[in-house]
Design a protein around this motif. Sequence first.
Motif, PDB file in Angstrom:
ATOM      1  N   ALA A  55     -55.623  60.544 -22.373  1.00  0.00           N
ATOM      2  CA  ALA A  55     -54.733  61.471 -21.690  1.00  0.00           C
ATOM      3  C   ALA A  55     -55.561  62.411 -20.841  1.00  0.00           C
ATOM      4  N   SER A  56     -55.594  62.180 -19.531  1.00  0.00           N
ATOM      5  CA  SER A  56     -56.431  63.011 -18.679  1.00  0.00           C
ATOM      6  C   SER A  56     -55.838  63.120 -17.302  1.00  0.00           C
ATOM      7  N   PHE A  57     -56.108  64.230 -16.640  1.00  0.00           N
ATOM      8  CA  PHE A  57     -55.745  64.336 -15.238  1.00  0.00           C
ATOM      9  C   PHE A  57     -56.921  63.926 -14.373  1.00  0.00           C
ATOM     10  N   GLU A  58     -58.053  63.614 -15.034  1.00  0.00           N
ATOM     11  CA  GLU A  58     -59.205  63.147 -14.280  1.00  0.00           C
ATOM     12  C   GLU A  58     -58.904  61.717 -13.827  1.00  0.00           C
ATOM     13  N   ALA A  59     -58.942  61.502 -12.510  1.00  0.00           N
ATOM     14  CA  ALA A  59     -58.624  60.177 -11.983  1.00  0.00           C
ATOM     15  C   ALA A  59     -59.724  59.188 -12.330  1.00  0.00           C
ATOM     16  N   ASP A  60     -59.358  57.934 -12.536  1.00  0.00           N
ATOM     17  CA  ASP A  60     -60.380  56.905 -12.691  1.00  0.00           C
ATOM     18  C   ASP A  60     -60.760  56.443 -11.293  1.00  0.00           C
ATOM     19  N   ALA A  61     -61.652  57.210 -10.689  1.00  0.00           N
ATOM     20  CA  ALA A  61     -61.961  57.017  -9.271  1.00  0.00           C
ATOM     21  C   ALA A  61     -62.617  55.665  -8.991  1.00  0.00           C
ATOM     22  N   GLU A  62     -63.447  55.196  -9.932  1.00  0.00           N
ATOM     23  CA  GLU A  62     -64.119  53.909  -9.681  1.00  0.00           C
ATOM     24  C   GLU A  62     -63.098  52.789  -9.626  1.00  0.00           C
ATOM     25  N   CYS A  63     -62.112  52.892 -10.504  1.00  0.00           N
ATOM     26  CA  CYS A  63     -61.056  51.881 -10.538  1.00  0.00           C
ATOM     27  C   CYS A  63     -60.273  51.900  -9.219  1.00  0.00           C
ATOM     28  N   VAL A  64     -59.995  53.096  -8.728  1.00  0.00           N
ATOM     29  CA  VAL A  64     -59.275  53.224  -7.446  1.00  0.00           C
ATOM     30  C   VAL A  64     -60.131  52.628  -6.322  1.00  0.00           C
ATOM     31  N   LEU A  65     -61.430  52.981  -6.310  1.00  0.00           N
ATOM     32  CA  LEU A  65     -62.314  52.463  -5.256  1.00  0.00           C
ATOM     33  C   LEU A  65     -62.353  50.930  -5.267  1.00  0.00           C
ATOM     34  N   ARG A  66     -62.452  50.364  -6.488  1.00  0.00           N
ATOM     35  CA  ARG A  66     -62.510  48.895  -6.579  1.00  0.00           C
ATOM     36  C   ARG A  66     -61.218  48.266  -6.083  1.00  0.00           C
ATOM     37  N   ALA A  67     -60.101  48.893  -6.420  1.00  0.00           N
ATOM     38  CA  ALA A  67     -58.802  48.297  -6.063  1.00  0.00           C
ATOM     39  C   ALA A  67     -58.563  48.324  -4.557  1.00  0.00           C
ATOM     40  N   ILE A  68     -58.920  49.415  -3.902  1.00  0.00           N
ATOM     41  CA  ILE A  68     -58.489  49.552  -2.501  1.00  0.00           C
ATOM     42  C   ILE A  68     -59.518  49.103  -1.465  1.00  0.00           C
ATOM     43  N   THR A  69     -60.795  48.985  -1.870  1.00  0.00           N
ATOM     44  CA  THR A  69     -61.815  48.591  -0.882  1.00  0.00           C
ATOM     45  C   THR A  69     -61.643  47.105  -0.541  1.00  0.00           C
ATOM     46  N   PRO A  70     -61.430  46.773   0.723  1.00  0.00           N
ATOM     47  CA  PRO A  70     -61.175  45.372   1.067  1.00  0.00           C
ATOM     48  C   PRO A  70     -62.447  44.531   0.977  1.00  0.00           C
ATOM     49  N   SER A  71     -62.272  43.240   0.680  1.00  0.00           N
ATOM     50  CA  SER A  71     -63.453  42.364   0.639  1.00  0.00           C
ATOM     51  C   SER A  71     -63.870  42.076   2.078  1.00  0.00           C
ATOM     52  N   ALA A 340     -64.661  61.020  -4.702  1.00  0.00           N
ATOM     53  CA  ALA A 340     -65.622  60.417  -5.630  1.00  0.00           C
ATOM     54  C   ALA A 340     -66.833  59.882  -4.882  1.00  0.00           C
ATOM     55  N   LEU A 341     -66.595  59.216  -3.749  1.00  0.00           N
ATOM     56  CA  LEU A 341     -67.720  58.630  -3.021  1.00  0.00           C
ATOM     57  C   LEU A 341     -68.643  59.707  -2.456  1.00  0.00           C
ATOM     58  N   LEU A 342     -68.061  60.762  -1.903  1.00  0.00           N
ATOM     59  CA  LEU A 342     -68.886  61.859  -1.370  1.00  0.00           C
ATOM     60  C   LEU A 342     -69.755  62.446  -2.479  1.00  0.00           C
ATOM     61  N   ARG A 343     -69.156  62.659  -3.639  1.00  0.00           N
ATOM     62  CA  ARG A 343     -69.907  63.277  -4.738  1.00  0.00           C
ATOM     63  C   ARG A 343     -71.036  62.364  -5.217  1.00  0.00           C
ATOM     64  N   HIS A 365     -76.479  57.958   2.126  1.00  0.00           N
ATOM     65  CA  HIS A 365     -76.273  57.378   0.792  1.00  0.00           C
ATOM     66  C   HIS A 365     -74.840  56.920   0.548  1.00  0.00           C
ATOM     67  N   LEU A 366     -73.966  57.020   1.565  1.00  0.00           N
ATOM     68  CA  LEU A 366     -72.571  56.598   1.358  1.00  0.00           C
ATOM     69  C   LEU A 366     -72.498  55.097   1.060  1.00  0.00           C
ATOM     70  N   GLY A 367     -73.254  54.313   1.853  1.00  0.00           N
ATOM     71  CA  GLY A 367     -73.210  52.858   1.704  1.00  0.00           C
ATOM     72  C   GLY A 367     -73.693  52.410   0.338  1.00  0.00           C
ATOM     73  N   GLN A 368     -74.818  52.981  -0.079  1.00  0.00           N
ATOM     74  CA  GLN A 368     -75.403  52.622  -1.384  1.00  0.00           C
ATOM     75  C   GLN A 368     -74.443  52.998  -2.526  1.00  0.00           C
ATOM     76  N   SER A 369     -73.780  54.118  -2.383  1.00  0.00           N
ATOM     77  CA  SER A 369     -72.855  54.578  -3.432  1.00  0.00           C
ATOM     78  C   SER A 369     -71.650  53.653  -3.539  1.00  0.00           C
ATOM     79  N   LEU A 370     -71.158  53.199  -2.396  1.00  0.00           N
ATOM     80  CA  LEU A 370     -70.003  52.287  -2.434  1.00  0.00           C
ATOM     81  C   LEU A 370     -70.440  50.913  -2.940  1.00  0.00           C
ATOM     82  N   GLU A 371     -71.642  50.497  -2.528  1.00  0.00           N
ATOM     83  CA  GLU A 371     -72.177  49.192  -2.944  1.00  0.00           C
ATOM     84  C   GLU A 371     -72.282  49.099  -4.471  1.00  0.00           C
ATOM     85  N   ALA A 372     -72.657  50.221  -5.110  1.00  0.00           N
ATOM     86  CA  ALA A 372     -72.809  50.202  -6.572  1.00  0.00           C
ATOM     87  C   ALA A 372     -71.470  49.957  -7.265  1.00  0.00           C
ATOM     88  N   ILE A 373     -70.383  50.282  -6.613  1.00  0.00           N
ATOM     89  CA  ILE A 373     -69.057  50.110  -7.229  1.00  0.00           C
ATOM     90  C   ILE A 373     -68.378  48.841  -6.712  1.00  0.00           C
TER      91      ILE A 373
END
Length: 377
Positions: A55-71, A340-343, A365-373
């Motif tokens: 139970a959290s208001f903290e978003a699961d940002a990695e899950c969101v990033l994985r879902a919406i980033t297009p291949s 999440a990505l900026l942070r 470092h934006l690219g590297q951060s997105l690449e890790a997810i």
Amino acid sequence: MFVKHGLNSGYSSLASSAVLRRQQFLIRSLGVYSVSDITHLKKRMEAVKCSSGGASFEADAECVLRAITPSLDPKRHKGQAGKIAVIGGCREYTGAPYFAAISALKIGADLSHVFCTQGAATVIKSYSPELIVHPILEESYSIIDVDDEGRRQISKKILSEFDKWMERFDCLVIGPGLGRDPFLLECVSKIMTHARESNVPMVVDGDGLFLVTNSIELVSGYRLAVLTPNVNEYKRLVQKVLGGDVDDQNTHGELLSLSKQIGGVTILRKGKSDLISDGEIVQSVSIYGSPRRCGGQGDILSGSVAVFLSWARQHISATKRESTISQTNPTVLGCIAGSALLRKAAALAFKHKKRSTLTTDIIEHLGQSLEAICPAS
Ligand SMILES: NC(=O)C1=CN([C@@H]2O[C@H](COP(=O)(O)OP(=O)(O)OC[C@H]3O[C@@H](n4cnc5c(N)ncnc54)[C@H](O)[C@@H]3O)[C@@H](O)[C@H]2O)[C@@H](O)CC1
Ligand SMILES: Nc1ncnc2c1ncn2[C@@H]1O[C@H](COP(=O)(O)OP(=O)(O)OP(=O)(O)O)[C@@H](O)[C@H]1O
Ligand SMILES: [Mg+2]
């Protein structure tokens, strides 16, 4: 309080109880809501929590990033990964529109435009050949000898120049480095009105927020608008819309009320934790970023939110709202992903550069951060 998060991370009992206290606090602060309102609110929040549980208001940002980033599908053509336009850049500021526009490209958008004043255009072009720069805006000082009729003609020309491009854009970023010149802001108000009539999403930041705070009707009730206020911009917005000072004892309830009062516009309140609300839910992103507060990080954020918002809309239309994530407001998903990505990028940049960390280091470092997810292949 330190809230753990991430797809595979569990919640410590300490974090859970703190989180529960926060949830109970929000529900108490929502005293005006009915039981069915609160049930609906809880369901909406569940949708963004993805599969991590808890139970959290903290978003699961990695899950969101994985879902919406297009291949990176070879069948896709130029433009399908996003066409973004930044409206900003004047005599004083050329860095802010550049940071927003280049961040959009570094994350994966295909095309990034900047609409600015003539003087700013040459400078912005010299920062990067990747950006498409339109020197169409005018400030009062450059039309000092022009009469009222002449000004009307100039304003009409600016609008028609912008209209030629507008419907090609997936999202506009209005305000980074825009300045506060009255003539320029009047023209930008008209641009915003046209964009709204054509249902083009917009992220409003920096001096765009100065404009909107004084003319709230420009965004009021527009569900495709996102406001990204910093501490000062938030304070001015609260004073204008809610008519009082910021209440630090009721951050979630206040943000919900503010968004509701502006007709469900999504607001990302920047700070130690970024708080996001569309008037129905409140989500936070508290991933550790950087202790450096150099100017320009908000500009990276506005460009990033524009890209992720566009990707979230594509994801939702492709999945026909069948997944839990795709039942969430795309503007909220865009804010969670951008924040999440900026942070993450800020944390990586700080690891290398420490006290000398600058906005350009974070962008690198934006690219590297997105690449890790979301690995490219
Ligand atoms: N390199 C650049 O070109 C940059 C340009 N920027 C642009 O600069 C413009 C202004 O943005 P800011 O974030 O600085 O705007 P703010 O309204 O947050 O602040 C403006 C300045 O006034 C001060 N200030 C504002 N309200 C105050 C208050 N109530 N009490 C005391 N001091 C107060 C702040 O400390 C700040 O120095 C925007 O267009 C923004 O996009 C920034 O994005 C930073 C980087
Ligand atoms: N106190 C803080 N602790 C940690 N991160 C923060 C803090 N304040 C802001 N941030 C992060 O920095 C990002 C930019 O927020 P900031 O308040 O600096 O915006 P801004 O003033 O609009 O920036 P800009 O200089 O680009 O106009 C936010 O999204 C947030 O993630
Ligand atoms: Mg800013």
